[in-house]
Design an enzyme around this catalytic site. Structure first.
Site, PDB file in Angstrom:
ATOM      1  N   GLU A   1     -72.287 -23.367 -37.070  1.00 33.26           N
ATOM      2  CA  GLU A   1     -71.877 -23.316 -38.471  1.00 33.26           C
ATOM      3  C   GLU A   1     -70.793 -22.270 -38.641  1.00 33.26           C
ATOM      4  OE1 GLU A   1     -73.668 -22.897 -42.984  1.00 33.26           O
ATOM      5  OE2 GLU A   1     -75.020 -22.672 -41.284  1.00 33.26           O
TER       6      GLU A   1
ATOM      7  N   ASP B   1     -83.933 -21.007 -40.858  1.00 33.30           N
ATOM      8  CA  ASP B   1     -82.792 -20.916 -39.939  1.00 33.30           C
ATOM      9  C   ASP B   1     -82.862 -22.011 -38.877  1.00 33.30           C
ATOM     10  OD1 ASP B   1     -81.739 -17.985 -40.736  1.00 33.30           O
ATOM     11  OD2 ASP B   1     -83.930 -18.032 -40.678  1.00 33.30           O
TER      12      ASP B   1
ATOM     13  N   ASP C   1     -77.193 -21.851 -36.082  1.00 36.36           N
ATOM     14  CA  ASP C   1     -76.994 -21.236 -37.399  1.00 36.36           C
ATOM     15  C   ASP C   1     -76.984 -19.729 -37.160  1.00 36.36           C
ATOM     16  OD1 ASP C   1     -76.867 -20.808 -40.199  1.00 36.36           O
ATOM     17  OD2 ASP C   1     -79.043 -20.602 -40.279  1.00 36.36           O
TER      18      ASP C   1
END
Length: 161
Positions: free
Chosen positions: A66, A138, A7
């Site tokens: 992502e 996160d 992420d």
């Protein structure tokens, strides 16, 4: 198979290493944190260095990152720069990389592309039988990215049969 979920961000890059074989296990998760004092360039170098260390330590077969969801924010450029460094580092280390937008990640693990953070977190906790939510957020998001890659792989394998 080990999957590294990422992420991206400048201040915090969430990561998770998941073994996707049965039983599926969460091997590691956390964040690469950069402090706001150094220049952006120095912070990006730190992300690349720490990511190289993670890849060498865990030796993932694939990484899932992502995709950036565009929105107007003061940190948009910094996140895009950090994501670029992540993709470049993974390419240099020859780690095959999959990219998923947030809606595809949410749909893969909850069945709803518009699921909220708590629904995604609940799905992550259920899949890995976690008693406590992974912190910080996160790291939990990175677990969701890795899990989505695993679920997409299974779906793709089923379609090829």
């Amino acid at each position: 198979m080990k999957v590294l979920g990422i992420d991206p961000g400048l201040a915090k890059v969430g990561y998770a290493v998941v073994n996707t074989e049965n039983p599926m296990r969460l091997l590691a998760c956390g964040i690469i944190r950069t402090e706001p004092g150094p220049s952006s360039g120095e912070r990006l170098v730190e992300i690349a260095r720490d990511l190289r260390h993670l890849v060498r330590q865990h030796r993932p077969r694939v990484a899932a990152v992502e995709k950036f969801f565009f929105y107007r924010s003061s940190n948009t450029i910094a996140v895009v720069q950090a994501r670029g460094v992540v993709l470049m580092t993974l390419a240099l280390l020859r780690v095959p990389t999959l990219e998923y937008p947030p809606t595809q990640i949410k749909r893969a693990i909850t069945g709803d592309g518009r699921a909220n953070k708590s629904q995604v977190l609940a799905a992550v906790m259920r899949e890995f039988c976690l008693e406590e939510p992974p912190r910080p957020d996160d790291a939990a998001d990175a677990i969701a990215v890795a899990l989505a890659a695993k679920l997409h792989q299974f779906h793709d394998d089923q379609q090829q049969v």
